[in-house]
Design a protein around this motif. Structure first.
Motif, PDB file in Angstrom:
ATOM      1  N   ILE A  63       0.898 -12.968 -10.113  1.00 17.42           N
ATOM      2  CA  ILE A  63      -0.484 -12.439 -10.159  1.00 17.42           C
ATOM      3  C   ILE A  63      -0.444 -10.822 -10.320  1.00 17.42           C
ATOM      4  N   ILE A  64       0.467 -10.733 -10.146  1.00 21.55           N
ATOM      5  CA  ILE A  64       0.308  -8.643 -10.053  1.00 21.55           C
ATOM      6  C   ILE A  64       0.674  -8.423 -11.548  1.00 21.55           C
ATOM      7  N   PRO A  65       1.163  -8.715 -12.865  1.00 20.68           N
ATOM      8  CA  PRO A  65       0.752  -8.683 -13.857  1.00 20.68           C
ATOM      9  C   PRO A  65      -0.251  -8.775 -14.361  1.00 20.68           C
ATOM     10  N   THR A 120       3.153  -1.308 -16.652  1.00 16.40           N
ATOM     11  CA  THR A 120       3.341  -2.763 -16.030  1.00 16.40           C
ATOM     12  C   THR A 120       4.622  -3.063 -16.400  1.00 16.40           C
ATOM     13  N   SER A 121       5.371  -3.092 -17.112  1.00 18.53           N
ATOM     14  CA  SER A 121       6.238  -3.807 -16.802  1.00 18.53           C
ATOM     15  C   SER A 121       7.622  -2.322 -16.459  1.00 18.53           C
ATOM     16  N   VAL A 122       7.154  -1.266 -16.722  1.00 20.55           N
ATOM     17  CA  VAL A 122       7.435  -0.403 -15.668  1.00 20.55           C
ATOM     18  C   VAL A 122       7.964  -0.532 -14.419  1.00 20.55           C
ATOM     19  N   LEU A 123       6.052  -0.539 -13.526  1.00 17.46           N
ATOM     20  CA  LEU A 123       5.872  -0.284 -12.152  1.00 17.46           C
ATOM     21  C   LEU A 123       6.300  -1.899 -11.745  1.00 17.46           C
ATOM     22  N   ALA A 124       5.815  -2.691 -11.997  1.00 11.07           N
ATOM     23  CA  ALA A 124       5.747  -4.318 -11.448  1.00 11.07           C
ATOM     24  C   ALA A 124       6.379  -4.407 -11.214  1.00 11.07           C
ATOM     25  N   PRO A 125       7.928  -4.575 -11.414  1.00 12.13           N
ATOM     26  CA  PRO A 125       9.239  -4.265 -11.080  1.00 12.13           C
ATOM     27  C   PRO A 125       9.489  -3.467  -9.832  1.00 12.13           C
TER      28      PRO A 125
END
Length: 229
Positions: free
Chosen positions: A124-126, A216-221
């Motif tokens: 759900i995060i992204p 999102t690709s950078v911060l979510a992980p």
């Protein structure tokens, strides 16, 4: 026979879309959301006509193929309003970055308070990025891509229904701000609604949608590694 059936579904879908679009502009009510209302009517027709989704799939594939050209076409209003990028470049970059971070952090907080499983939290995060970004982020972090798609669609639909009305409620009328908010939170569906409101809103929403996917690709992980494990 299948070709005729698919052609019929395409004509039906386009016809329903045009009717819902007319109703949206005629009554300007947030609940008359073009995507939501169109989907609901089509589903109802399939159920009443006892047609399963497999029969509709070939027509759906033809129409979703056009999503690529439609996305690229967002470059047209962006080019016409390119002066806004020069004028508000830093604000756009900062606003979308913070908006993306707050969106993910708030979801992370709520889901952890709710005691949801790691798989659901990661999926759900992204949610506020487009499907390709969300699926990859969820899959790489150990989430469920199918759940990620469901959350993305739900977020886009919900945001496209209440987003513009909520912005008006808080007296946010600046077209740049409205477009950036819709694109950051509600990705493609929000961008489509912003474009219906005005070219500047649509251009800024398209920029926000792309930047939100990158952020999102950078911060979510990072958030997942720090707070989910």
């Amino acid at each position: 026979m299948q070709v005729m059936l698919s052609a019929g579904f395409i004509i039906l879908t386009v016809g329903i879309y045009l009717i819902c679009r007319y109703l949206y502009f005629r009554y300007n009510h947030p609940l008359i959301n073009i995507v939501l209302l169109s989907a609901a009517v089509i589903i109802a027709i399939l159920v009443v006509g006892k047609q399963d989704y497999a029969a509709y799939t070939p027509a759906k594939d033809v129409m979703t193929f056009l999503l690529g050209p439609a996305t690229v076409a967002l470059a047209v209003p962006l080019y016409r309003n390119r002066h806004l990028l020069k004028q508000y470049g830093i604000a756009i970059f900062t606003g979308v970055g913070l908006g993306t971070l707050v969106s993910m952090a708030s979801v992370l907080f709520i889901t952890q308070i709710g005691g949801l499983s790691r798989e659901i939290i990661v999926s759900i995060i992204p949610k506020s990025s487009t499907v390709p970004f969300a699926v990859e982020v969820a899959a790489l972090a150990g989430g469920n891509p199918a759940l990620a798609v469901a959350f993305v669609v739900a977020t886009g639909t919900f945001g496209s229904v209440i987003g513009l009305s909520l912005l008006s409620r808080f007296k946010i009328y600046n077209p740049v701000a409205r477009g950036l908010a819709m694109g950051t939170v509600s990705h493609g569906q929000g961008t489509a609604m912003a474009l219906l409101e005005g070219e500047q809103q649509g251009a800024m929403a398209g920029v926000a949608m792309a930047l939100a996917g990158i952020f999102t690709s950078v911060l979510a992980p990072v958030l997942i590694a720090l707070f989910v494990g």
